[in-house]
Each structure stands twice: as structure tokens, then as C-alpha cells.
Design an enzyme around this catalytic site. Sequence first.
Site, PDB file in Angstrom:
ATOM      1  N   CYS A  11       0.969  -1.125  -0.091  1.00  0.00           N
ATOM      2  CA  CYS A  11      -0.116   0.093  -0.047  1.00  0.00           C
ATOM      3  C   CYS A  11       1.104   1.171  -0.099  1.00  0.00           C
ATOM      4  CB  CYS A  11      -0.647   0.068   1.151  1.00  0.00           C
ATOM      5  SG  CYS A  11      -1.838   1.542   1.461  1.00  0.00           S
ATOM      6  N   GLY A  12       0.654   2.032  -0.917  1.00  0.00           N
ATOM      7  CA  GLY A  12       1.431   3.512  -1.085  1.00  0.00           C
ATOM      8  C   GLY A  12       1.150   4.321   0.155  1.00  0.00           C
TER       9      GLY A  12
END
Length: 114
Positions: A11-12
Site C-alpha cells: 500500500c502506497g
Amino acid sequence: MKATIWHNPACGTSRKTLAILQETPGVDVTVVEYLKNPYSADKLRQLFKDARLTARDALRLRGTDAEDRRLKDASEDAIIAAMAANPAYVERPFVETDNGVRLCRPQDRVLEIL
């Protein structure tokens, strides 16, 4: 200061939040990859209470089958049970410090508890 991040490396937003924690002087970071080390129902209740959220507020719909399972309409206990069984249902990332708990979406919300 100690900080714990419930992290998903894919997840960024989670990666950006972790970077903020790692770049902040004096912060000792513990990383929990919650997909490998799932939350307990009690830990979820504590995080939600401390973050002033409901389980519904923290329910991740995107990329899950939570809507198909009608979890948005389920009781708090049913949502928490589903999250404990499948941690992908928990929105990310949560961060806990001595100053509180935040669901760090966007990642700058972590600054509120540093």
C-alpha cells in the site's frame, strides 16, 4: 517516542506513513505486517476506540468482498469478527503512539500523534 504501524507494504499510503515515522527524529518504530500477523478482535476494539472510529469507519471496501458480504450493514461485533478473520477488511494504516491512534489516510494524519 514509540510508534507502532499496522503496515501493508503493498500500500502506497502505508509506505508513505512508514517513511514519515522513520524520518522523524526520536521515533522508535515497530512495524506489524497485519496481513501476516492479524489483529485480535480486542486490539481492533482498542484501536477503534482510541481513534474515535467505529468498525464501519475503518472497514476497507476497495479491493475486498466486504460489500458483497454486506459488511457495511452488519453489526459492530460482526464487522470486527470479519476483520479479525480477514485483516484485509481493515483500512490502512493504523498508527499508535503515546499521543493516540490514527487511521493515517492521508498519511499526514500521522503528524497529529507525533
